[in-house]
Enzyme design. Structure first.
Site, PDB file in Angstrom:
ATOM      1  N   HIS A   1      -2.673  -3.407  11.705  1.00  0.00           N
ATOM      2  CA  HIS A   1      -3.991  -2.948  11.259  1.00  0.00           C
ATOM      3  C   HIS A   1      -4.181  -1.453  11.519  1.00  0.00           C
ATOM      4  CE1 HIS A   1      -7.972  -2.372  10.044  1.00  0.00           C
ATOM      5  NE2 HIS A   1      -8.196  -1.843  11.214  1.00  0.00           N
TER       6      HIS A   1
ATOM      7  N   TYR B   1      -4.945   3.251   9.608  1.00  0.00           N
ATOM      8  CA  TYR B   1      -5.701   4.458   9.964  1.00  0.00           C
ATOM      9  C   TYR B   1      -4.763   5.612  10.310  1.00  0.00           C
ATOM     10  CZ  TYR B   1      -9.267   1.094   9.432  1.00  0.00           C
ATOM     11  OH  TYR B   1     -10.051   0.128   8.873  1.00  0.00           O
TER      12      TYR B   1
ATOM     13  N   HIS C   1      -6.134  -4.459  -2.926  1.00  0.00           N
ATOM     14  CA  HIS C   1      -6.904  -3.693  -1.930  1.00  0.00           C
ATOM     15  C   HIS C   1      -6.086  -2.522  -1.390  1.00  0.00           C
ATOM     16  CE1 HIS C   1      -8.957  -2.764   1.857  1.00  0.00           C
ATOM     17  NE2 HIS C   1      -7.889  -3.165   2.529  1.00  0.00           N
ATOM     18  N   PHE C   2      -4.840  -2.777  -1.022  1.00  0.00           N
ATOM     19  CA  PHE C   2      -4.180  -1.657  -0.338  1.00  0.00           C
ATOM     20  C   PHE C   2      -3.620  -0.606  -1.291  1.00  0.00           C
ATOM     21  CE2 PHE C   2      -0.669  -4.902   0.506  1.00  0.00           C
ATOM     22  CZ  PHE C   2       0.334  -4.300  -0.221  1.00  0.00           C
ATOM     23  N   HIS C   3      -3.600  -0.925  -2.592  1.00  0.00           N
ATOM     24  CA  HIS C   3      -3.218   0.166  -3.494  1.00  0.00           C
ATOM     25  C   HIS C   3      -4.380   1.112  -3.775  1.00  0.00           C
ATOM     26  CE1 HIS C   3       0.476  -2.111  -3.929  1.00  0.00           C
ATOM     27  NE2 HIS C   3       1.006  -0.990  -4.385  1.00  0.00           N
TER      28      HIS C   3
ATOM     29  N   ARG D   1       0.261 -13.484  -3.845  1.00  0.00           N
ATOM     30  CA  ARG D   1       0.955 -12.216  -3.678  1.00  0.00           C
ATOM     31  C   ARG D   1       2.411 -12.518  -3.351  1.00  0.00           C
ATOM     32  NH1 ARG D   1      -0.621  -9.560   2.240  1.00  0.00           N
ATOM     33  NH2 ARG D   1       0.981  -8.092   1.598  1.00  0.00           N
ATOM     34  N   ARG D   2       3.278 -11.506  -3.473  1.00  0.00           N
ATOM     35  CA  ARG D   2       4.678 -11.627  -3.057  1.00  0.00           C
ATOM     36  C   ARG D   2       5.369 -12.824  -3.697  1.00  0.00           C
ATOM     37  NH1 ARG D   2       4.187 -10.470   3.469  1.00  0.00           N
ATOM     38  NH2 ARG D   2       4.371  -8.236   3.242  1.00  0.00           N
TER      39      ARG D   2
HETATM   40 FE1  HAS Z   1      -7.446  -2.947   4.639  1.00  0.00          FE
HETATM   41  C1  HAS Z   1      -5.449  -5.764   4.393  1.00  0.00           C
HETATM   42  C2  HAS Z   1      -9.929  -4.809   6.075  1.00  0.00           C
HETATM   43  C3  HAS Z   1      -9.377  -0.110   4.976  1.00  0.00           C
HETATM   44  C4  HAS Z   1      -4.670  -0.996   4.044  1.00  0.00           C
HETATM   45  N1  HAS Z   1      -5.448  -3.310   4.264  1.00  0.00           N
HETATM   46  C5  HAS Z   1      -4.839  -4.541   4.197  1.00  0.00           C
HETATM   47  C6  HAS Z   1      -3.443  -4.372   3.905  1.00  0.00           C
HETATM   48  C7  HAS Z   1      -3.220  -3.009   3.864  1.00  0.00           C
HETATM   49  C8  HAS Z   1      -4.488  -2.358   4.073  1.00  0.00           C
HETATM   50  C9  HAS Z   1      -1.873  -2.320   3.654  1.00  0.00           C
HETATM   51  O1  HAS Z   1     -10.187  -7.536   7.410  1.00  0.00           O
HETATM   52  C10 HAS Z   1      -2.468  -5.509   3.665  1.00  0.00           C
HETATM   53  C11 HAS Z   1      -1.514  -5.789   4.770  1.00  0.00           C
HETATM   54  C12 HAS Z   1      -0.606  -6.919   4.363  1.00  0.00           C
HETATM   55  O2  HAS Z   1       0.480  -6.639   3.795  1.00  0.00           O
HETATM   56  O3  HAS Z   1      -0.971  -8.098   4.544  1.00  0.00           O
HETATM   57  N2  HAS Z   1      -9.325  -2.549   5.334  1.00  0.00           N
HETATM   58  C13 HAS Z   1     -10.177  -3.455   5.858  1.00  0.00           C
HETATM   59  C14 HAS Z   1     -11.440  -2.800   6.205  1.00  0.00           C
HETATM   60  C15 HAS Z   1     -11.271  -1.471   5.887  1.00  0.00           C
HETATM   61  C16 HAS Z   1      -9.942  -1.322   5.361  1.00  0.00           C
HETATM   62  C17 HAS Z   1     -12.653  -3.437   6.777  1.00  0.00           C
HETATM   63  N3  HAS Z   1      -7.099  -0.945   4.506  1.00  0.00           N
HETATM   64  C18 HAS Z   1      -8.026   0.052   4.695  1.00  0.00           C
HETATM   65  C19 HAS Z   1      -7.388   1.341   4.558  1.00  0.00           C
HETATM   66  C20 HAS Z   1      -6.059   1.090   4.306  1.00  0.00           C
HETATM   67  C21 HAS Z   1      -5.900  -0.350   4.277  1.00  0.00           C
HETATM   68  C22 HAS Z   1      -8.105   2.654   4.711  1.00  0.00           C
HETATM   69  C23 HAS Z   1      -4.920   2.028   4.094  1.00  0.00           C
HETATM   70  C24 HAS Z   1      -4.976   3.338   4.165  1.00  0.00           C
HETATM   71  N4  HAS Z   1      -7.654  -4.912   5.102  1.00  0.00           N
HETATM   72  C25 HAS Z   1      -8.728  -5.447   5.742  1.00  0.00           C
HETATM   73  C26 HAS Z   1      -8.447  -6.868   6.036  1.00  0.00           C
HETATM   74  C27 HAS Z   1      -7.175  -7.153   5.548  1.00  0.00           C
HETATM   75  C28 HAS Z   1      -6.707  -5.904   4.983  1.00  0.00           C
HETATM   76  C29 HAS Z   1      -9.305  -7.830   6.716  1.00  0.00           C
HETATM   77  C30 HAS Z   1      -6.425  -8.493   5.597  1.00  0.00           C
HETATM   78  C31 HAS Z   1      -6.638  -9.238   4.356  1.00  0.00           C
HETATM   79  C32 HAS Z   1      -5.788 -10.464   4.241  1.00  0.00           C
HETATM   80  O4  HAS Z   1      -6.319 -11.542   3.890  1.00  0.00           O
HETATM   81  O5  HAS Z   1      -4.549 -10.414   4.437  1.00  0.00           O
HETATM   82  C33 HAS Z   1     -12.291  -0.361   6.128  1.00  0.00           C
HETATM   83  O6  HAS Z   1     -11.738   0.643   6.921  1.00  0.00           O
HETATM   84  C34 HAS Z   1     -12.807   0.227   4.851  1.00  0.00           C
HETATM   85  C35 HAS Z   1     -13.915   1.213   5.078  1.00  0.00           C
HETATM   86  C36 HAS Z   1     -14.090   2.104   3.884  1.00  0.00           C
HETATM   87  C37 HAS Z   1     -15.239   2.403   3.302  1.00  0.00           C
HETATM   88  C38 HAS Z   1     -15.250   3.300   2.071  1.00  0.00           C
HETATM   89  C39 HAS Z   1     -15.835   4.669   2.325  1.00  0.00           C
HETATM   90  C40 HAS Z   1     -15.694   5.542   1.113  1.00  0.00           C
HETATM   91  C41 HAS Z   1     -15.280   6.826   1.133  1.00  0.00           C
HETATM   92  C42 HAS Z   1     -15.170   7.606  -0.159  1.00  0.00           C
HETATM   93  C43 HAS Z   1     -16.385   8.459  -0.339  1.00  0.00           C
HETATM   94  C44 HAS Z   1     -16.556   8.986  -1.719  1.00  0.00           C
HETATM   95  C45 HAS Z   1     -17.059  10.204  -2.001  1.00  0.00           C
HETATM   96  C46 HAS Z   1     -17.196  10.629  -3.413  1.00  0.00           C
HETATM   97  C47 HAS Z   1     -17.445  11.183  -0.972  1.00  0.00           C
HETATM   98  C48 HAS Z   1     -16.535   1.874   3.800  1.00  0.00           C
HETATM   99  C49 HAS Z   1     -14.986   7.550   2.407  1.00  0.00           C
HETATM  100  C50 HAS Z   1     -18.590  10.411  -3.845  1.00  0.00           C
HETATM  101  C51 HAS Z   1     -18.846  10.939  -5.176  1.00  0.00           C
HETATM  102  C52 HAS Z   1     -19.027  10.238  -6.300  1.00  0.00           C
HETATM  103  C53 HAS Z   1     -19.876  10.798  -7.382  1.00  0.00           C
HETATM  104  C54 HAS Z   1     -18.384   8.932  -6.571  1.00  0.00           C
HETATM  105 CU    CU Z   2      -6.574  -4.576   8.899  1.00  0.00          CU
END
Ligand code: HAS
Ligand code: CU
Length: 567
Positions: free
Chosen positions: A233, A237, A384-386, A447-448
């Site tokens: 996990h 980050y 999600h992770f892409h 998946r996979r």
């Molecule tokens: Fe995730 C699975 C939960 C973030 C990567 N995640 C994965 C896997 C990967 C991955 C690789 O709770 C799969 C692993 C595998 O092979 O099984 N993930 C989260 C949560 C967040 C999160 C709660 N993940 C990431 C990030 C990753 C990443 C970042 C890579 C860099 N994830 C999970 C969970 C799983 C999971 C479970 C397991 C699922 C399962 O069933 O297997 C949080 O950190 C996300 C918070 C993000 C936000 C978005 C903020 C938006 C921003 C952009 C701002 C835009 C602007 C532009 C400023 C709240 C900062 C605005 C202007 C406009 C006009 C549009």
């Molecule tokens: Cu995670």
């Protein structure tokens, strides 16, 4: 200009600067070469879901979908990111502080990761280790795979002593001042990674290395998985925080504005250190051995890890709006269109942001125990992770490469237009691909899975309902192939172009309240957050509190599983 400029610190001499530029370039080229190989395999996987099986045509290079998927995951998720991050988190602080980094350690870092990568490549391409990027036991690969992984992971920790040494040397000459922002964020990232890497390193050294060498006969899969996710996990980050270093520390200047809040950047990083660590087992909602209470606690903890990214959305959103309005943008979205979109480095990073809004929302779905039961182990998760690591991290690193290559080599970028085309294609391809993957996941497509290996009548019967989303996956993957091709024409082409007339500077950002060349008087929050040692200690305690109750029963009911080779 760096925050330390104008101070009494002597610049490192020209030879030292040239040596650090060369090594940084080597980190970039190795990392991006790994991505080239990894990403080239991606479209095959996308076409697999669209029902098109190209693997038989690729023998003997690739024996199966699973071999290709392992190479894709290992090269993109570990090798690409580790090289780029281990370069950036040393080079940027050293330049910000105007100090020479410890080159011996930095070279050792490069050397270890390079040797480890060669071992991994050998183990993967001879089809002995198609264990996927998670290398879950009891799937059993060759010792080269696990030993290579151990060396790569250990090497990736070496930027930590280098950045801490830089910070200490700077602080010795600036008593009472707080660490300049980019160095602060880099040190926080590496301290997080120190605590995070523990799980995988223990899994490799205590379980998988001796097992694959034949020193032990069996392995405990649940202990292995839990150790893996302790790292697996927070590793996300370790991919995200370096991208945030650029968003907070460099992008504001690239878009022609200022960072609206330096303390919010520090708070984001401190929260990411603290909240990343204890939640790893949210990847194990369907694994046996976790009580209902733990699954509930993990859900709550996971929501907390989204907070720092929500703070980032607002802080960076406002930073972009400020710059856009300075550039004459009017109205609700005029500031957004007024950003310097013709700069491919800016376009790459800003396009990653709207994509990440969906990536973050999907993450919150995954982190919610009940909802995860619907999407777990379906194509939703790679979807999600892409749009997290595949956009925020990959596109930001591409954006960094586009100004950094000219900065490092003194040569101009091959073509801004082709670079722009590449980043837009990446954005569109990834969006279409991820839409299809999420959507197909809701139909339960696993998946996979080598689904295209099935006879067509069976594929149609089982996945027919999901044919629209699966076609999108194939289309998205094909666009990504074009994106990869165009990006690498620019990346490698730029190593051989003509010399720049003026050197390309590093776009270190200013924050509100800072004048050019002068550090701002630190806020109370920034002063509190300066205690990175205490923060690390607190995180270690919280992590132990989360994991001791998880591991305790596992250690008392050990499972002895023999190895499997199913490919
Ligand atoms: Fe995730 C699975 C939960 C973030 C990567 N995640 C994965 C896997 C990967 C991955 C690789 O709770 C799969 C692993 C595998 O092979 O099984 N993930 C989260 C949560 C967040 C999160 C709660 N993940 C990431 C990030 C990753 C990443 C970042 C890579 C860099 N994830 C999970 C969970 C799983 C999971 C479970 C397991 C699922 C399962 O069933 O297997 C949080 O950190 C996300 C918070 C993000 C936000 C978005 C903020 C938006 C921003 C952009 C701002 C835009 C602007 C532009 C400023 C709240 C900062 C605005 C202007 C406009 C006009 C549009
Ligand atoms: Cu995670």
């Amino acid at each position: 200009m760096s925050a330390a400029a104008g101070s009494s610190i002597a610049l490192p001499n020209q030879d030292a600067l040239a040596a650090s530029r060369r090594l940084m370039a080597a980190f970039l080229v190795w990392g991006f070469s790994a991505l080239l190989v990894g990403a080239s395999i991606g479209p095959l996987q996308a076409l697999n879901y669209a029902g098109i099986d190209l693997y038989p045509a690729l023998r003997p290079v690739l024996q199966s979908y699973y071999e290709g998927l392992t190479i894709h995951g290992v090269l993109n998720a570990y090798v690409f990111t580790f090289f780029v991050v281990s370069g950036l988190l040393v080079y940027l602080p050293a330049r910000e502080l105007d100090l020479a980094p410890n080159m011996t350690l930095w070279r050792l870092c490069f050397g270890m990761m390079a040797v480890g990568t060669l071992m991994l490549l050998y183990a993967m391409f001879d089809n002995s280790s198609s264990v996927l990027w998670t290398f879950y036991p009891p799937l059993k690969g060759s010792p080269f795979f696990y030993l290579g992984m151990t060396i790569v992971a250990t090497g990736s920790l070496l930027p930590l002593p280098i950045v801490l040494d830089l910070r200490a040397r700077w602080k010795a000459r600036h008593p009472g001042e707080i660490t300049p922002l980019v160095t602060y964020m880099s040190a926080a990232t590496m301290l997080m990674w120190l605590l995070a890497a523990g799980g995988a390193v223990i899994e490799l050294v205590a379980q998988l290395d001796p097992w694959s060498l034949g020193l032990t006969r069996t392995v405990d899969p649940i202990i292995g998985r839990t150790l893996f996710w302790w790292t697996g996990h927070p590793i996300v980050y370790f991919w995200l925080m370096p991208a945030y270093v650029s968003w907070y520390g460099l992008l504001p200047r690239q878009v022609g504005g200022k960072l609206v809040s330096d303390p919010m950047a520090r708070l984001t990083f401190a929260m990411l250190v603290l909240f990343s660590l204890p939640v790893g087992s949210h990847h194990q909602f369907v694994d046996p051995g976790f009580s209902q209470i733990w699954r509930g606690v993990l859900t709550a903890l996971t929501l907390s890890v989204a907070l720092p990214s929500l703070v980032t959305a607002f802080t960076i959103g406002l930073t972009l709006e400020y710059a856009g309005r300075l550039r004459g943008g009017r109205g609700l979205f005029g500031w957004f269109t007024a950003l310097p979109w013709s700069n491919p480095s800016v376009a790459a990073q800003v396009l990653a942001m709207p994509t990440f809004i969906f990536g973050g929302a999907g993450g919150i779905v995954n982190g919610s125990w009940q909802l995860d039961n619907i999407v777990h182990n379906t194509t939703w998760v790679p979807g999600h992770f892409h749009i997290t690591v595949g956009t925020v991290s990959a596109m930001t690193f591409m954006g960094i490469a586009l100004w950094m290559l000219p900065h490092l080599t003194g040569r101009r970028l091959l073509s801004r237009r082709v670079a722009l085309l590449a980043v837009w294609l990446w954005f569109i391809g990834m969006s279409v691909f991820a839409l299809g993957m999420h959507w197909a996941g809701l139909y339960g497509v696993p998946r996979r899975a080598w689904v295209s290996f099935l006879p067509h009548s069976v594929y149609d019967r089982v996945y027919g309902l999901a044919h629209v989303p699966l076609a999108l996956v194939g289309v998205g993957g094909s666009i990504l192939w074009l994106a990869t091709l165009t990006f690498y024409i620019v990346f490698f082409g730029s190593l051989f172009t003509g010399r720049l007339l003026a050197p390309e500077p590093i776009p270190f950002a200013q924050a509100f309240g800072q004048e050019e060349g002068h550090a701002a008087p630190p806020s109370a929050l920034a002063r509190v957050l300066e205690h990175l040692g205490l923060l690390t200690l607190l995180t270690a305690v919280v992590t132990a509190a989360a994991y001791i109750p998880i591991f305790w029963p596992f250690l008392h009911h050990v499972t002895a599983a023999p190895g499997w080779k199913v490919w």
